[in-house]
Design a protein around this motif. Structure first.
Motif, short mmCIF file in Angstrom:
data_model
loop_
_atom_site.label_atom_id
_atom_site.label_comp_id
_atom_site.label_asym_id
_atom_site.label_seq_id
_atom_site.Cartn_x
_atom_site.Cartn_y
_atom_site.Cartn_z
N LYS A 197 13.04 -3.74 -6.05
CA LYS A 197 12.00 -4.42 -6.83
C LYS A 197 11.79 -3.87 -8.23
O LYS A 197 11.30 -4.60 -9.11
CB LYS A 197 10.68 -4.38 -6.05
N ILE A 198 12.10 -2.60 -8.44
CA ILE A 198 11.80 -1.99 -9.74
C ILE A 198 13.05 -1.84 -10.60
O ILE A 198 13.07 -2.26 -11.76
CB ILE A 198 11.12 -0.62 -9.54
N LEU A 249 3.54 -1.63 -11.80
CA LEU A 249 2.65 -0.61 -11.23
C LEU A 249 1.22 -1.11 -11.19
O LEU A 249 0.52 -0.95 -10.18
CB LEU A 249 2.73 0.68 -12.06
N GLU A 250 0.78 -1.72 -12.27
CA GLU A 250 -0.59 -2.24 -12.33
C GLU A 250 -0.81 -3.32 -11.27
O GLU A 250 -1.84 -3.33 -10.58
CB GLU A 250 -0.88 -2.80 -13.72
N LYS A 251 0.16 -4.21 -11.10
CA LYS A 251 0.02 -5.29 -10.12
C LYS A 251 0.00 -4.74 -8.70
O LYS A 251 -0.75 -5.22 -7.85
CB LYS A 251 1.17 -6.29 -10.28
N LYS A 252 0.81 -3.73 -8.42
CA LYS A 252 0.85 -3.13 -7.08
C LYS A 252 -0.54 -2.68 -6.66
O LYS A 252 -0.99 -2.95 -5.54
CB LYS A 252 1.82 -1.94 -7.09
N MET A 291 -3.72 -4.29 -3.93
CA MET A 291 -4.49 -3.48 -2.97
C MET A 291 -5.98 -3.70 -3.15
O MET A 291 -6.73 -3.85 -2.19
CB MET A 291 -4.19 -1.99 -3.16
N SER A 292 -6.40 -3.70 -4.40
CA SER A 292 -7.82 -3.79 -4.71
C SER A 292 -8.38 -5.19 -4.52
O SER A 292 -9.38 -5.38 -3.83
CB SER A 292 -8.06 -3.32 -6.14
N GLU A 293 -7.72 -6.19 -5.10
CA GLU A 293 -8.28 -7.54 -5.14
C GLU A 293 -8.07 -8.32 -3.85
O GLU A 293 -8.92 -9.12 -3.46
CB GLU A 293 -7.66 -8.31 -6.32
N ILE A 294 -6.95 -8.09 -3.17
CA ILE A 294 -6.67 -8.84 -1.95
C ILE A 294 -7.10 -8.07 -0.71
O ILE A 294 -7.74 -8.62 0.20
CB ILE A 294 -5.17 -9.20 -1.85
N MET A 295 -6.80 -6.78 -0.67
CA MET A 295 -7.09 -5.98 0.52
C MET A 295 -8.42 -5.23 0.44
O MET A 295 -8.90 -4.72 1.44
CB MET A 295 -5.96 -4.99 0.77
N GLY A 296 -8.98 -5.15 -0.76
CA GLY A 296 -10.23 -4.43 -0.92
C GLY A 296 -10.08 -2.93 -0.79
O GLY A 296 -11.06 -2.22 -0.56
N TYR A 326 0.82 -1.21 0.00
CA TYR A 326 0.00 0.00 0.00
C TYR A 326 0.85 1.26 0.00
O TYR A 326 0.43 2.30 -0.51
CB TYR A 326 -0.91 0.01 1.23
N ARG A 327 2.03 1.19 0.54
CA ARG A 327 2.86 2.39 0.70
C ARG A 327 3.26 2.98 -0.64
O ARG A 327 3.47 2.26 -1.62
CB ARG A 327 4.13 2.06 1.50
N PRO A 328 3.37 4.31 -0.74
CA PRO A 328 3.91 4.91 -1.96
C PRO A 328 5.30 4.35 -2.24
O PRO A 328 6.03 3.98 -1.31
CB PRO A 328 3.98 6.41 -1.61
#
Length: 384
Positions: free
Chosen positions: A264-265, A276-279, A283-288, A253-255
């Motif tokens: 990592k990048i 970037l898309e996976k990051k 957040m969206s799919e696992i953490m909601g 979640y962190r910037p």
């Protein structure tokens, strides 16, 4: 002075959270159980937003330190806002009864079994019916309640996705059962384990065995971290563990910071836009947690794409931009930048023209677009 200022911020932002109390009628427990509820500052203002939930065993003394850490992290954008549920267990010594286990089977027993069912079949459904929650649930405990929280891992489909176990007094066979479970999981699990270097031997040795066995299981779907804090006791290590646990679980979640960039990048040969898309999909799919791609993160990825001459990835960046900011000029700008870098000033000019008719964002505005249009038109004339 700086520490005083930060403390003032922490106290100030914590005061905006809504802290209330409720009594849950429980058939499993044969009475009521008191809980503390902490709602995020934005809860009432943002009626469409849903929040992950943190369930605290030993909520009597863990609620305030967790609330403060979450408020501080949210203030700097490092942690998402969450709903916190603190379960009271120390009014009449309930935590001992709640944590009752059978020493032979190493499983919840009698009042412990009742409490286990209370949390899973009464408390969690009550909270999810009453409040706007995401499916991402975390449970935390200390000492015997930290051990008890792990019983939810034994279920075929674990009730919680994140586990914060601070100096757990592990139940029999737990140092073997948890790694066996981790070796088989097919969905992401977040597991934080901690101890103080001053923990008593009978507690620390099983924790170290558990750590060793988890590392042997080595399942990439298990986001695992073990920390031992120097100069701490069984009780003082808790205040060190709380931020460590939260920042581990919500690392994605962190910037983007320098460590993430370097580790990592920068090591990637390509696929920067995919990263970037996976990051944000994690957040969206696992953490909601639904947030638009941060402009600061977007610029970091854009910069490395330009640095590595991976210009074709700017097309994917445009798609990401249009998803997060459909009315802004960012997406068309990225396409213009792609055509510009690939030596097609005519098409670049057209995209910059499209961008100039859209809403400004970040450091992009109409003046910037007009300058780019003039630059591309001049370049196009020279190449005729």
């Amino acid at each position: 002075m700086k520490k005083v200022y930060l403390l003032f911020i922490l106290i100030s932002i914590s005061s905006f959270a809504q802290k209330t109390f409720d009594n849950i009628k429980s058939e499993k427990l044969g009475g009521e159980r008191r809980i503390t509820i902490g709602l995020p500052p934005s809860y009432e203002a943002n009626k469409d937003k849903r929040y992950p939930v943190l369930y605290l065993l030993d909520g009597d003394y863990l609620f305030d330190p967790f609330s403060g850490a979450l408020s501080y992290g949210a203030y700097w954008g490092d942690l998402p806002e969450m709903i916190i549920i603190g379960i009271h267990q120390n009014k009449d010594g309930e935590r001992e009864d709640d944590s009752t286990i059978d020493q032979n089977t190493g499983l919840p027993f009698e009042k412990g079994a009742d409490f286990f069912e209370f949390v899973g079949s009464e408390l969690v459904p009550y909270i999810e019916k009453k409040y706007r929650t995401t499916p991402f649930r975390i449970i935390a405990g200390h000492d015997i309640t930290a051990s008890f929280a792990n019983f939810y891992l034994y279920k075929e489909d674990p009730l919680f996705t994140g586990y914060i176990c601070m100096s757990p007094e592990l139940a029999p066979k737990m140092e073997v059962r948890i790694p066996e479970k981790f070796a088989k999981v097919t969905k992401p699990i977040f597991f934080y384990l901690s101890a103080g270097d001053g923990d008593v031997k009978m507690i620390k040795e099983p924790i170290e065995k558990l750590d060793s066995n988890i590392k042997i299981a080595n399942n990439p779907l298990v986001n695992y971290k073990y920390e031992v804090f120097k100069g701490t006791t069984h009780y003082t290590e808790v205040l060190h563990s709380i931020p460590g646990a939260l920042y581990q679980i919500f690392e994605v979640y962190r910037p983007i910071n320098s460590a993430e960039y370097n580790d990592k990048i920068a090591v990637l040969q390509n696929g920067y836009s995919d990263y970037l898309e996976k990051k944000y999909s994690v957040m969206s799919e696992i953490m909601g947690v639904q947030i638009p791609v941060r402009i600061s993160d977007f610029k970091v990825i854009e910069n490395i794409i330009l640095k590595r001459n991976a210009y074709d990835e700017l097309g994917k960046m445009a798609e990401i931009a249009n998803t997060s900011y459909p009315k802004a000029m960012l997406g068309e700008y990225e396409l213009g930048l792609m055509y510009e870098k690939m030596g097609d000033p005519k098409h670049a000019s057209k995209k910059y023209q499209n961008a100039s008719q859209m809403e400004p964002i970040g450091d992009l505005n109409k003046d910037v677009m007009y300058e780019k249009i003039d630059e591309m038109n001049t370049l196009a004339k020279k190449t005729k």
